[in-house]
Every structure is written in C-alpha cells, then in structure tokens.
Design an enzyme around this catalytic site. Structure first.
Site, PDB file in Angstrom:
ATOM      1  N   SER A  72       7.567   5.412  57.082  1.00  0.00           N
ATOM      2  CA  SER A  72       8.184   6.670  57.491  1.00  0.00           C
ATOM      3  C   SER A  72       9.366   6.327  58.372  1.00  0.00           C
ATOM      4  O   SER A  72       9.476   5.196  58.873  1.00  0.00           O
ATOM      5  CB  SER A  72       7.149   7.469  58.297  1.00  0.00           C
ATOM      6  OG  SER A  72       7.761   8.490  59.050  1.00  0.00           O
ATOM      7  N   TYR A 116       0.284   8.361  64.725  1.00  0.00           N
ATOM      8  CA  TYR A 116       1.066   8.188  63.499  1.00  0.00           C
ATOM      9  C   TYR A 116       2.177   7.158  63.712  1.00  0.00           C
ATOM     10  O   TYR A 116       2.374   6.257  62.889  1.00  0.00           O
ATOM     11  CB  TYR A 116       1.650   9.552  63.116  1.00  0.00           C
ATOM     12  CG  TYR A 116       2.345   9.612  61.778  1.00  0.00           C
ATOM     13  CD1 TYR A 116       1.648   9.919  60.613  1.00  0.00           C
ATOM     14  CD2 TYR A 116       3.720   9.401  61.679  1.00  0.00           C
ATOM     15  CE1 TYR A 116       2.297  10.008  59.381  1.00  0.00           C
ATOM     16  CE2 TYR A 116       4.373   9.490  60.455  1.00  0.00           C
ATOM     17  CZ  TYR A 116       3.658   9.790  59.308  1.00  0.00           C
ATOM     18  OH  TYR A 116       4.302   9.882  58.101  1.00  0.00           O
TER      19      TYR A 116
HETATM   20  P1  NAP Z   1      -0.193  14.525  51.479  1.00  0.00           P
HETATM   21  O1  NAP Z   1       0.404  15.424  50.463  1.00  0.00           O
HETATM   22  O2  NAP Z   1      -1.067  15.101  52.535  1.00  0.00           O
HETATM   23  O3  NAP Z   1      -0.950  13.351  50.725  1.00  0.00           O
HETATM   24  C1  NAP Z   1      -1.654  12.396  51.423  1.00  0.00           C
HETATM   25  C2  NAP Z   1      -2.817  12.020  50.576  1.00  0.00           C
HETATM   26  O4  NAP Z   1      -3.587  11.006  51.264  1.00  0.00           O
HETATM   27  C3  NAP Z   1      -3.737  13.204  50.326  1.00  0.00           C
HETATM   28  O5  NAP Z   1      -4.095  13.261  48.966  1.00  0.00           O
HETATM   29  C4  NAP Z   1      -4.931  12.870  51.200  1.00  0.00           C
HETATM   30  O6  NAP Z   1      -6.151  13.374  50.727  1.00  0.00           O
HETATM   31  C5  NAP Z   1      -4.936  11.366  51.140  1.00  0.00           C
HETATM   32  N1  NAP Z   1      -5.774  10.849  52.205  1.00  0.00           N
HETATM   33  C6  NAP Z   1      -5.738  11.167  53.517  1.00  0.00           C
HETATM   34  N2  NAP Z   1      -6.736  10.554  54.167  1.00  0.00           N
HETATM   35  C7  NAP Z   1      -7.418   9.835  53.239  1.00  0.00           C
HETATM   36  C8  NAP Z   1      -8.575   9.011  53.267  1.00  0.00           C
HETATM   37  N3  NAP Z   1      -9.261   8.815  54.410  1.00  0.00           N
HETATM   38  N4  NAP Z   1      -8.992   8.447  52.139  1.00  0.00           N
HETATM   39  C9  NAP Z   1      -8.345   8.672  50.960  1.00  0.00           C
HETATM   40  N5  NAP Z   1      -7.261   9.444  50.858  1.00  0.00           N
HETATM   41  C10 NAP Z   1      -6.811  10.036  51.984  1.00  0.00           C
HETATM   42  O7  NAP Z   1       0.932  13.718  52.255  1.00  0.00           O
HETATM   43  P2  NAP Z   1       2.349  13.113  51.827  1.00  0.00           P
HETATM   44  O8  NAP Z   1       3.358  13.854  52.582  1.00  0.00           O
HETATM   45  O9  NAP Z   1       2.484  12.952  50.386  1.00  0.00           O
HETATM   46  O10 NAP Z   1       2.226  11.687  52.558  1.00  0.00           O
HETATM   47  C11 NAP Z   1       2.025  10.498  51.855  1.00  0.00           C
HETATM   48  C12 NAP Z   1       2.505   9.344  52.727  1.00  0.00           C
HETATM   49  O11 NAP Z   1       3.897   9.509  53.006  1.00  0.00           O
HETATM   50  C13 NAP Z   1       1.797   9.260  54.074  1.00  0.00           C
HETATM   51  O12 NAP Z   1       1.533   7.912  54.412  1.00  0.00           O
HETATM   52  C14 NAP Z   1       2.836   9.834  55.022  1.00  0.00           C
HETATM   53  O13 NAP Z   1       2.698   9.317  56.312  1.00  0.00           O
HETATM   54  C15 NAP Z   1       4.117   9.367  54.371  1.00  0.00           C
HETATM   55  N6  NAP Z   1       5.283  10.138  54.762  1.00  0.00           N
HETATM   56  C16 NAP Z   1       5.333  11.476  54.510  1.00  0.00           C
HETATM   57  C17 NAP Z   1       6.455  12.175  54.912  1.00  0.00           C
HETATM   58  C18 NAP Z   1       6.590  13.627  54.645  1.00  0.00           C
HETATM   59  O14 NAP Z   1       7.512  14.224  55.188  1.00  0.00           O
HETATM   60  N7  NAP Z   1       5.740  14.241  53.844  1.00  0.00           N
HETATM   61  C19 NAP Z   1       7.493  11.523  55.563  1.00  0.00           C
HETATM   62  C20 NAP Z   1       7.403  10.176  55.796  1.00  0.00           C
HETATM   63  C21 NAP Z   1       6.288   9.491  55.397  1.00  0.00           C
HETATM   64  P3  NAP Z   1      -6.670  14.813  51.286  1.00  0.00           P
HETATM   65  O15 NAP Z   1      -5.713  15.804  50.718  1.00  0.00           O
HETATM   66  O16 NAP Z   1      -8.050  14.910  50.744  1.00  0.00           O
HETATM   67  O17 NAP Z   1      -6.610  14.740  52.774  1.00  0.00           O
END
Ligand code: NAP
Length: 254
Positions: free
Chosen positions: A136, A149
């Site tokens: 991130s 985080y």
């Molecule tokens: P998201 O839509 O919430 O997806 C995250 C996924 O990880 C969800 O399917 C979630 O499952 C799963 N997860 C969480 N805890 C888990 C566990 N204990 N075991 C297995 N799976 C688990 O989030 P996203 O925005 O796509 O984020 C994905 C990555 O990108 C993350 O590492 C985040 O830090 C990074 N990121 C995101 C952004 C942003 O703006 N969105 C920016 C920078 C970096 P559940 O739905 O069941 O919880």
C-alpha cells in the site's frame, strides 16, 4: 530491429491469490486466469472464493489466514504467489485494541511469510517464480489512526525484499505494489470509519482525508492494480525485484 511486447502467457503456471474473493484479489485472480494461469482463490469467505474460482476456471481454497494450520493445508505447488488478503482497523494508538493489532500482523505479515516459506521450494525447483505482495502507499508512508495496518505494510515491504534477495539465484522475483485508495469494499468500510473518527461526512472523507495527499483526485480501480500485478508476472520483469511500485496518484512524490 523490431520489438514485440507480448502480454504475459501464463499457460502452465499455477497462481495462488489470497483474499481472492473480493476487491483487488478478485481482479488479480481474474487477470492471471485470463493470461492462462490456473488460479487457487484463497479467501476466508468460501462463497466468494467459489464464485471467483468459477469465473476464473480455478479452485476455491477457503482458509482463515490467521490460522497457521489452515495455511499448512493450502497448495504448496504455486509458481505465482499474490499476497493480497488484508484488513483495516482505524483508531488512535491510545485506544487501539491489542487483539486487532495482533490479528492484522497475523493476516498481513505472518501469513505472507508462511506462504512464501511454503511455496518457494516449488518455485526454486522449477527455476521460476513470482511473488507479488499487495502492499500500500501505507507501506511507504504513515497516516494517523492506522497503527496496525501501517506497521504490517512496512513489515511486508521488508519481507518482500528478503524474498527478492534469496530468490534471485533461483529465478524468483519478489515485489510490492503500493496502491493509494482503490474502489473496493475495504475502502467503502474505511470511509464510514474515518467519518466517525474525524467527525465529518463520508463525502468529505473522500475529498479532504483520503485523497488529500493524492495529486490525482480519483480512486484507483482494482483492475488497474491487477494490470500491474500481471506485468510483474510477465516476460519483461525478470530483472525487477525487491522493489515497490507506487500506484498512488502521485501521493509519494510529495
Ligand atoms: P477487500 O475487498 O476487503 O478484500 C480483502 C479480502 O481479504 C477479502 O476477501 C477478505 O475476506 C480477505 N481476508 C481478510 N482477512 C482474511 C483472513 N483472515 N483470511 C483469509 N482472507 C481474509 O479489500 P481490498 O481493498 O481488495 O484489499 C486487498 C489488499 O489491498 C489488502 O492487502 C489491502 O491492504 C490492499 N490495499 C487496498 C487498498 C484500497 O484502497 N482498497 C489500497 C492499498 C492497499 P472477508 O471479506 O471475508 O473479510
């Protein structure tokens, strides 16, 4: 002399994408499958893992990444590992719940470590591998209220660099991608939490808080992150390792 720039051909490669049931992970799973890889879709939520696996022609691997035993049951034969699963908790340090801090380190640092440890022997054996860690902008910069985080993403950056150094003699690269805010369920939840923490409206959170440090004033789309992940798995990225690719609308330029 003519040059061709082929899109990655990942036929014969197997990928394991964590958090593949939603948001960025889902987009990565679909992009890797489109390029020919067989994709294991790892997610805590079995239904969403199944739905994405079906769309990707891959296999759902329901697992809670906070549980090392569950990680030990995931396939070790992966050529591409995308460490993407993550969660957020927004609170001042003085009020930050220690158990949430610990859970975030487990899912976002220990699980990537255990998955690298598990899949690297297969990559070394084949003399080729790609690890992409979805970090991130918060792997490079800090923000208030995000102690767990920011700590986890900075740790992931270090872990990725060690994997790059150890993997290099074996044809394995390891890199981070560093998105700013991406339009996903994680961000939609954060808008609500930040509004409560700052005492302002959800609209103002987007313009005045989340995108305040981004010269490009729009959310990134998950497919834009997946395109970068795919490129890191492609034929022109073998010398690119141990690095971090900001997809942050210029945030870290400031
Ligand atoms: P998201 O839509 O919430 O997806 C995250 C996924 O990880 C969800 O399917 C979630 O499952 C799963 N997860 C969480 N805890 C888990 C566990 N204990 N075991 C297995 N799976 C688990 O989030 P996203 O925005 O796509 O984020 C994905 C990555 O990108 C993350 O590492 C985040 O830090 C990074 N990121 C995101 C952004 C942003 O703006 N969105 C920016 C920078 C970096 P559940 O739905 O069941 O919880």
């Amino acid at each position: 002399m003519t040059h061709t720039f082929p899109t990655p051909d990942l036929n014969g490669r197997t990928a394991l994408v964590t958090g593949g049931g939603s948001g960025i992970g889902r987009a990565c799973a679909l992009a890797l499958a489109e390029a020919g890889a067989f994709v294991h879709v790892v997610d805590r939520d079995a239904a969403s893992a199944e739905a994405v696996a079906e769309a990707a022609g891959g296999r759902a691997q329901p697992a809670d990444l906070a549980d090392p035993d569950a990680i030990g049951r995931l396939p070790a034969e992966a050529d591409i590992l995308v460490n993407n699963a993550g969660l957020q908790h927004v609170a001042p340090l003085t009020e930050f719940p220690p158990e949430r801090f610990e859970l975030i380190q487990k899912v976002m640092v220990t699980a990537p470590f255990l998955l690298m440890r598990r899949t690297l022997p297969h990559m070394y054996e084949r003399g080729w591998g790609r690890i992409v860690n979805v970090s991130s902008v918060h792997g490079l910069r800090a923000s208030a209220y995000k102690a767990a985080y920011v700590a986890a993403k900075h740790a992931l950056e270090g872990l990725s660099k060690v994997a790059a150094i150890e993997g290099a003699p074996h044809g394995v690269t390891s890199n981070c991608v560093n998105p700013g805010y991406v339009r996903t369920p994680l961000v939609e939840n954060q808008v609500r939490d930040q509004a409560a923490a700052h005492g302002i409206s959800e609209d103002d959170v987007l313009t005045d808080v989340m995108l305040a440090r981004s010269p490009v004033k729009r959310l990134l789309e998950a497919e834009e992150v997946a395109a970068a992940v795919l490129w890191l798995c492609g034929p022109h990225s073998g010398c690119l390792t141990g690095t971090s690719l900001p997809l942050d609308g210029g945030w870290t330029a400031g």
